[in-house]
Design an enzyme around this catalytic site. Structure first.
Site, PDB file in Angstrom:
ATOM      1  N   LYS A  55      43.461  20.105 -17.771  1.00 26.20           N
ATOM      2  CA  LYS A  55      44.186  20.313 -19.036  1.00 26.20           C
ATOM      3  C   LYS A  55      45.676  20.483 -18.778  1.00 26.20           C
ATOM      4  O   LYS A  55      46.506  20.135 -19.597  1.00 26.20           O
ATOM      5  CB  LYS A  55      43.729  21.606 -19.706  1.00 26.20           C
ATOM      6  CG  LYS A  55      42.289  21.684 -20.064  1.00 26.20           C
ATOM      7  CD  LYS A  55      42.040  23.040 -20.739  1.00 26.20           C
ATOM      8  CE  LYS A  55      40.610  23.475 -20.564  1.00 26.20           C
ATOM      9  NZ  LYS A  55      40.446  24.594 -19.627  1.00 26.20           N
ATOM     10  N   LYS A 112      42.138  16.649  -9.574  1.00 23.87           N
ATOM     11  CA  LYS A 112      41.092  16.692 -10.598  1.00 23.87           C
ATOM     12  C   LYS A 112      41.677  16.502 -11.991  1.00 23.87           C
ATOM     13  O   LYS A 112      42.849  16.829 -12.228  1.00 23.87           O
ATOM     14  CB  LYS A 112      40.276  17.983 -10.507  1.00 23.87           C
ATOM     15  CG  LYS A 112      40.920  19.222 -11.056  1.00 23.87           C
ATOM     16  CD  LYS A 112      39.854  20.309 -11.246  1.00 23.87           C
ATOM     17  CE  LYS A 112      40.467  21.489 -11.974  1.00 23.87           C
ATOM     18  NZ  LYS A 112      39.509  22.332 -12.646  1.00 23.87           N
ATOM     19  N   LYS A 162      46.453  28.018  -7.437  1.00 25.48           N
ATOM     20  CA  LYS A 162      47.080  28.167  -8.753  1.00 25.48           C
ATOM     21  C   LYS A 162      48.423  28.876  -8.681  1.00 25.48           C
ATOM     22  O   LYS A 162      49.321  28.579  -9.452  1.00 25.48           O
ATOM     23  CB  LYS A 162      46.145  28.878  -9.736  1.00 25.48           C
ATOM     24  CG  LYS A 162      44.939  28.014 -10.109  1.00 25.48           C
ATOM     25  CD  LYS A 162      44.446  28.242 -11.529  1.00 25.48           C
ATOM     26  CE  LYS A 162      43.463  27.145 -11.903  1.00 25.48           C
ATOM     27  NZ  LYS A 162      42.849  27.291 -13.195  1.00 25.48           N
TER      28      LYS A 162
HETATM   29  N1  AQP Z   1      37.852  17.535 -13.621  1.00 23.72           N
HETATM   30  C1  AQP Z   1      36.728  18.206 -13.779  1.00 23.72           C
HETATM   31  N2  AQP Z   1      35.549  17.658 -13.383  1.00 23.72           N
HETATM   32  C2  AQP Z   1      34.384  18.353 -13.559  1.00 23.72           C
HETATM   33  N3  AQP Z   1      34.323  19.567 -14.124  1.00 23.72           N
HETATM   34  C3  AQP Z   1      35.481  20.136 -14.533  1.00 23.72           C
HETATM   35  N4  AQP Z   1      35.760  21.321 -15.122  1.00 23.72           N
HETATM   36  C4  AQP Z   1      37.084  21.415 -15.344  1.00 23.72           C
HETATM   37  N5  AQP Z   1      37.702  20.308 -14.897  1.00 23.72           N
HETATM   38  C5  AQP Z   1      36.735  19.492 -14.388  1.00 23.72           C
HETATM   39  C6  AQP Z   1      34.748  22.317 -15.461  1.00 23.72           C
HETATM   40  O1  AQP Z   1      34.945  22.722 -16.807  1.00 23.72           O
HETATM   41  C7  AQP Z   1      34.576  24.096 -16.936  1.00 23.72           C
HETATM   42  C8  AQP Z   1      35.619  24.836 -17.691  1.00 23.72           C
HETATM   43  O2  AQP Z   1      36.791  24.851 -16.947  1.00 23.72           O
HETATM   44  P1  AQP Z   1      37.956  25.828 -17.384  1.00 23.72           P
HETATM   45  O3  AQP Z   1      38.573  25.308 -18.604  1.00 23.72           O
HETATM   46  O4  AQP Z   1      37.463  27.213 -17.493  1.00 23.72           O
HETATM   47  O5  AQP Z   1      38.970  25.830 -16.203  1.00 23.72           O
HETATM   48  P2  AQP Z   1      39.409  24.772 -15.168  1.00 23.72           P
HETATM   49  O6  AQP Z   1      38.306  24.437 -14.239  1.00 23.72           O
HETATM   50  O7  AQP Z   1      40.626  25.356 -14.541  1.00 23.72           O
HETATM   51  O8  AQP Z   1      39.749  23.504 -16.066  1.00 23.72           O
HETATM   52  P3  AQP Z   1      41.079  22.682 -16.156  1.00 23.72           P
HETATM   53  O9  AQP Z   1      40.898  21.631 -17.151  1.00 23.72           O
HETATM   54  O10 AQP Z   1      41.533  22.233 -14.814  1.00 23.72           O
HETATM   55  O11 AQP Z   1      42.080  23.710 -16.749  1.00 23.72           O
HETATM   56  P4  AQP Z   1      43.496  24.174 -16.249  1.00 23.72           P
HETATM   57  O12 AQP Z   1      44.311  22.924 -16.152  1.00 23.72           O
HETATM   58  O13 AQP Z   1      43.940  25.084 -17.376  1.00 23.72           O
HETATM   59  O14 AQP Z   1      43.301  24.863 -14.935  1.00 23.72           O
HETATM   60  C9  AQP Z   1      34.323  24.635 -15.536  1.00 23.72           C
HETATM   61  O15 AQP Z   1      32.934  24.706 -15.313  1.00 23.72           O
HETATM   62  C10 AQP Z   1      34.938  23.589 -14.643  1.00 23.72           C
HETATM   63  O16 AQP Z   1      34.298  23.494 -13.380  1.00 23.72           O
END
Ligand code: AQP
Length: 333
Positions: free
Chosen positions: A201, A198, A114
């Site tokens: 968001k 992956k 990150k």
């Molecule tokens: N692509 C994914 N496939 C499966 N699971 C996912 N999760 C996130 N993306 C995927 C799961 O969603 C939960 C919440 O995630 P989060 O919002 O706390 O943070 P993250 O994993 O960092 O999600 P993002 O969407 O990728 O956010 P950004 O872009 O802000 O970093 C977790 O259980 C995660 O595993």
């Protein structure tokens, strides 16, 4: 023995299909299981480890809650709240940051990913993020934490922190050491534009993901444009080698229809991609559109949403503030 589950989602933008299939769908199943107490937290303090616009953050907190409720979480069955409303999380994070060792945090791969090349400019919060996550979990005597592979390392760290605290103060089992809850059939959902990244968001392209708030037309359009290749639909698993985008679409189809990937391969073997994509888009519409409609309905009643968070934070606070008080007493405060 009854299980106590804690998990969180960051309100850092539009929730997407990855968040739904990788986390929220499972939260609902756990909530409806036997002998399970669930605490689901909108982790807004985690979201500010990268810069957030205050207005957008407020909106995202309500949207995340609306997505939880629209997907089937029930504030009468689970404790649902936002992290910043319970001050014990910040206090616990500070205390535990004096327990955790720099060497432990330096090994965290998510920070490296990150922070990217410019580590010097990353916030201290982004670096210390896993310590706050440990506080979140340990404040509630959590027994199980649902984790995807990206969070396994952070949960290991949480376990180390709990054990170190207990050892340092000679009180065995005061901080409960949580177990990971590995989701059955868990698959990471990948970007619709690049099967090696992956679904996220923070991807600048909206075409990389299906948002839980997307309407029918958007879903159809995004699936039409989703990257595939010139080869025919696979006949067997072997045919999916080096075809990450096709595999991802099949994983999405299989997860939504609760069937094995092999079954999906058989269903579409030898068929044209356009037929598969049309079926996939229809399935997504069937599953996502009702959630999207419900989210929009819920967002029209902000008072109701704020009420749910208020009630949830009071319940969470009751538990967490007691734990922090005991923790401070043990430490000599
Ligand atoms: N692509 C994914 N496939 C499966 N699971 C996912 N999760 C996130 N993306 C995927 C799961 O969603 C939960 C919440 O995630 P989060 O919002 O706390 O943070 P993250 O994993 O960092 O999600 P993002 O969407 O990728 O956010 P950004 O872009 O802000 O970093 C977790 O259980 C995660 O595993």
């Amino acid at each position: 023995m009854s299980k106590k589950i804690f998990s969180g989602v960051q309100p850092s933008g539009n929730l997407h299909l990855g968040n739904y299939l990788g986390a929220i769908k499972n939260f609902v199943e756990l909530q409806n299981g036997k002998n399970t107490d669930c605490i689901y937290c909108i982790v807004d303090l985690h979201a500010i480890t990268v810069k957030q616009d205050p207005k957008e953050l407020k909106k995202s907190i309500r949207e995340t809650l609306a997505a939880f409720i629209a997907s089937g979480l029930d504030s009468k069955k689970s404790i649902i709240f936002n992290q910043s409303a319970v001050s014990a999380h910040s206090e616990g994070a500070w205390i535990l940051s004096c327990i955790a060792r720099m060497g432990w945090l330096n090994r965290m791969t998510q920070f490296k990913e990150k922070a990217g090349k410019d580590k010097e400019k990353a916030s201290i919060g982004l670096y210390a993020y896993p310590v706050l996550m440990a506080a979140d979990i340990l404040l509630y005597d959590t027994t199980h934490v649902p984790v995807g592979d990206d969070q396994k390392q952070h949960l290991e760290l949480c376990r180390d922190i709990a054990q170190r605290f207990n050892n340092d103060f000679g009180i065995s089992n005061f901080l409960k050491v949580p177990e990971p809850l590995i989701q059955k059939n868990f698959s990471r959902i990948m970007s619709l534009k690049d099967g090696t990244k992956k679904m996220s968001k923070s991807d600048p392209s909206d075409f990389s993901r299906i948002n839980l708030m997307d309407n029918k037309d958007k879903i159809i359009n995004k699936i039409k444009k989703a990257k595939t290749d010139t080869l025919p639909m696979p006949n067997e698993n072997e045919d999916l080698k080096n075809r990450t985008e096709v595999l991802n679409l099949l994983v999405i189809f299989s997860s939504l229809s609760n069937q094995s990937i092999e079954k999906s391969i058989n269903e579409f073997s030898g068929k044209n991609f356009s037929i598969f994509k049309e079926k996939l888009a229809n399935l997504l519409i069937e599953k996502i559109e009702p959630i999207s409609k419900e989210i929009n309905k819920l967002l029209n009643d902000q008072k109701h949403l704020d009420g749910i968070l208020h009630e949830g934070s009071e319940k969470a606070n009751e538990f967490a503030s007691k734990k922090i008080k005991e923790m401070k007493k043990i430490m000599g405060f």
